[in-house]
Scaffold this active site. Structure first.
Site, mmCIF file in Angstrom:
data_model
loop_
_atom_site.group_PDB
_atom_site.id
_atom_site.type_symbol
_atom_site.label_atom_id
_atom_site.label_comp_id
_atom_site.label_asym_id
_atom_site.label_seq_id
_atom_site.Cartn_x
_atom_site.Cartn_y
_atom_site.Cartn_z
ATOM 1 N N VAL C 77 0.863 -1.175 0.000
ATOM 2 C CA VAL C 77 0.000 0.000 0.000
ATOM 3 C C VAL C 77 0.906 1.233 0.000
ATOM 4 O O VAL C 77 1.799 1.346 0.843
ATOM 5 C CB VAL C 77 -0.901 -0.011 1.256
ATOM 6 C CG1 VAL C 77 -1.649 1.307 1.403
ATOM 7 C CG2 VAL C 77 -1.858 -1.192 1.207
ATOM 8 N N CYS C 78 0.695 2.134 -0.920
ATOM 9 C CA CYS C 78 1.537 3.333 -1.014
ATOM 10 C C CYS C 78 1.352 4.214 0.220
ATOM 11 O O CYS C 78 0.232 4.603 0.556
ATOM 12 C CB CYS C 78 1.192 4.135 -2.252
ATOM 13 S SG CYS C 78 2.011 5.758 -2.273
ATOM 14 N N VAL C 79 2.460 4.574 0.853
ATOM 15 C CA VAL C 79 2.378 5.323 2.113
ATOM 16 C C VAL C 79 1.796 6.721 1.909
ATOM 17 O O VAL C 79 0.974 7.179 2.713
ATOM 18 C CB VAL C 79 3.760 5.379 2.822
ATOM 19 C CG1 VAL C 79 4.786 6.126 1.982
ATOM 20 C CG2 VAL C 79 3.629 6.029 4.191
#
Lengths: 144, 101, 130, 144, 101, 130
Positions: C77-79
């Site tokens: 999941v992209c931060v």
């Protein structure tokens, strides 16, 4: 699976193209697309950006997002020249359909280190067939 | 040679139009999700798509056609209906994949 | 062949996550590898364990968690996208002084570099969005 | 602010129209739009539905979502007749543009209690100008 | 008399087209968000919009124009540029509001 | 005049929540009332307290919470849409046996009837979506 830019295996240089097709402020694809391009530039790959359809509006001069309460992320396009991105392609047909010309686009520049750091324009306006050819020759295509 | 996927209805959005404009002759085009509506033989985009198919090969996902009640017999000629295994196979056979949302 | 998959939309609101899942399964069944699934934009919402979809509907989040567990797939999941949208793991919870986290089993939060790296390492990058 | 259907103040009957413009399965607006229509029918308002643009695809016969792993929520359209919804308008121009005819649409019916419970068709295909007139005469417009 | 809002670019999506088709003569149309791109004088939708404006009044939100770098001087004739207070005022003055996404 | 507002999209991914917020503020400044803001579809994501947007960007969730506190506005998150997407309050947490909740201050979770009721009670229903 580290997050370092240096994680790219040496020698594996691929042609990345970021294809931007959305208007800048109605949604976040455009802003988050630019974030990918800026991160990606650190990976020593061969990077270009293409602006197609409403994506050409991202490069429009004079964007002032203050009254709308939005972040003017498009100001960061000016930094792309420092990030080793040397080619920004804008599709001529998309511009024409929107009544825009080259003069409506931000005058983005980069310094060519192979040519005594001469300032050169980053943006190249090209026709659809030439762009189709370019897309065909990429290794990685990311769409925003 | 690229595989282009289109997942939007051409009646709503410009994705198919742009795909046809910017896919090189010889490309494969795969219609997925609402993209499958483009292939309706009686629809307003039939002629444009048929024209694009003179130089390109067209595919559509069976599960997406079924979900929408579209009978392959009602599609324009020359569309090859494939399943997800066929999608994977196409992706391996083409050099890269370009997704038009 | 090694596939990387990008999911740009959350569950239910768009079919993108469904198509990505079906593609991933078909690829695995065909003997291919999934190098990574990267969740960007609203795609980060695929990684919440707080969803409780109706019994007669598919459970998009659990489906990804199970696939990851069964085939040891890296779900990232992209931060930056997650911070904007409220997807939090233990480290992010601490960093932003939140009182809860909500990440689902099998997902991890990491940087955009993971997307670029997936593009470099995988043979094909498949994007599913809106 | 209770959630009971009876919360509607007596006498305040408004004309609600649910306008459906999305294809059924590529996104969730269609399914969640139908959920609103079914809940709304309990409020004793004057309710109609309009299907425009890709929304007409929601009424297509023969939808089988099993292989796609989606819920076939469109089966619930058959229940609308029992929910006091007596009018479903489908725009003729939207149908024609998609190459569809009335035969492609689900044969939705209701029992007219004012006419000895005769079975009557729920769907009425109307032209754009008549539909524009109808939209103009609503009190509440909800779009999905 | 209705207020119709359009928030999508006509170059990408069919929202403006449908709004013009299904708004009764005499309606007000307000362009918001990416909808404001429709009013570009040199754009492909200028003629269609100008035609629709013969029987309808057209507005656009100033903040959305500014965010996109669109100078009111570059819009088709007869567009009235308003702020959010003007939007509220329009909504009270019209009988109801129909939003085309 | 009494306005009801419907927000169909989450923060950042679409401008819908921004436009709805600006409209609500302008209506209040103009002496009007906001009967209710109803968050539907992905709009439920406006109601998470776990978001931490970058410092130089607007904070969409907090903005709604503050507006609600200052003007006593009813912010309702649709329960069915929230269950699919992982927005949870204390009651939902208990009902679905979750180990956390994430609803933001000033928001409450309730049924679709609240949307219909808002349509009945308000003079104008304003929808913002994608």
């Amino acid at each position: 699976m580290t997050d370092e830019a240096t994680a790219a295996p040496p020698g594996a240089v691929k042609k990345f193209m970021y294809i931007n097709r959305r208007a800048p402020h109605g949604g976040n694809y455009a802003q988050e697309g630019l974030e990918v391009a800026l991160i990606g530039a650190a990976f020593d790959q061969e990077v270009s950006l293409a602006f197609i359809d409403d994506g050409v509006f991202q490069l429009k001069t004079g964007q002032d997002t203050a009254a709308a309460g939005l972040k003017n992320f498009t100001a960061a396009f000016a930094a792309l020249g420092d990030y080793e991105v040397k080619r920004i392609y804008v599709e001529a047909e998309s511009l024409a359909r929107r009544g825009l010309t080259a003069d409506d686009l931000m005058p983005l520049m980069y310094e060519d280190e192979d040519d005594d750091y001469a300032e050169k324009p980053l943006i190249e306006i090209i026709g659809k067939d030439a762009l189709a050819d370019l897309i065909e020759r990429q290794d990685v295509l990311l769409n925003f | 040679m690229l595989l282009h996927t289109v997942n939007k209805s051409p009646f709503e959005k410009n994705s198919l139009d742009t795909c046809l404009r910017l896919s090189a002759p010889g490309s494969c085009i795969l219609l997925i999700e609402d993209g499958v509506y483009a292939a309706l033989a009686g629809g307003a985009f039939a002629a444009q798509l048929q024209d694009g198919m003179r130089a390109r090969k067209l595919y559509a996902i069976d599960a997406d056609l079924q979900a929408r009640g579209l009978d392959p017999a009602g599609l324009i000629d020359g569309v090859e209906v494939i399943d997800y295994r066929g999608f994977v196979e196409l992706a391996t056979r083409c050099d890269q994949v370009q997704s038009w949302f | 062949m090694k596939f990387a998959i990008v999911v740009n939309e959350g569950p239910y609101t768009h079919q993108a996550s469904d198509s990505a899942y079906h593609f991933a399964r078909a690829a695995l069944e065909g003997g291919h590898a999934i190098y990574r699934v990267f969740f960007y934009h609203d795609g980060v919402h695929n990684g919440t364990r707080l969803a409780s979809p109706p019994q007669d509907e598919r459970d998009v989040v659990n489906r990804w968690s199970k696939l990851a567990a069964e085939h040891d797939i890296d779900l990232v999941v992209c931060v930056a996208a997650a911070q904007r949208r409220g997807i939090v793991d233990a480290a992010e919870k601490k960093r932003h002084a939140k009182d809860a986290d909500n990440i689902a089993p099998g997902f991890r939060i990491s940087g955009l570099g993971q997307l670029i790296e997936a593009g470099i390492r995988a043979d094909r990058l498949m994007a599913f969005g809106d």
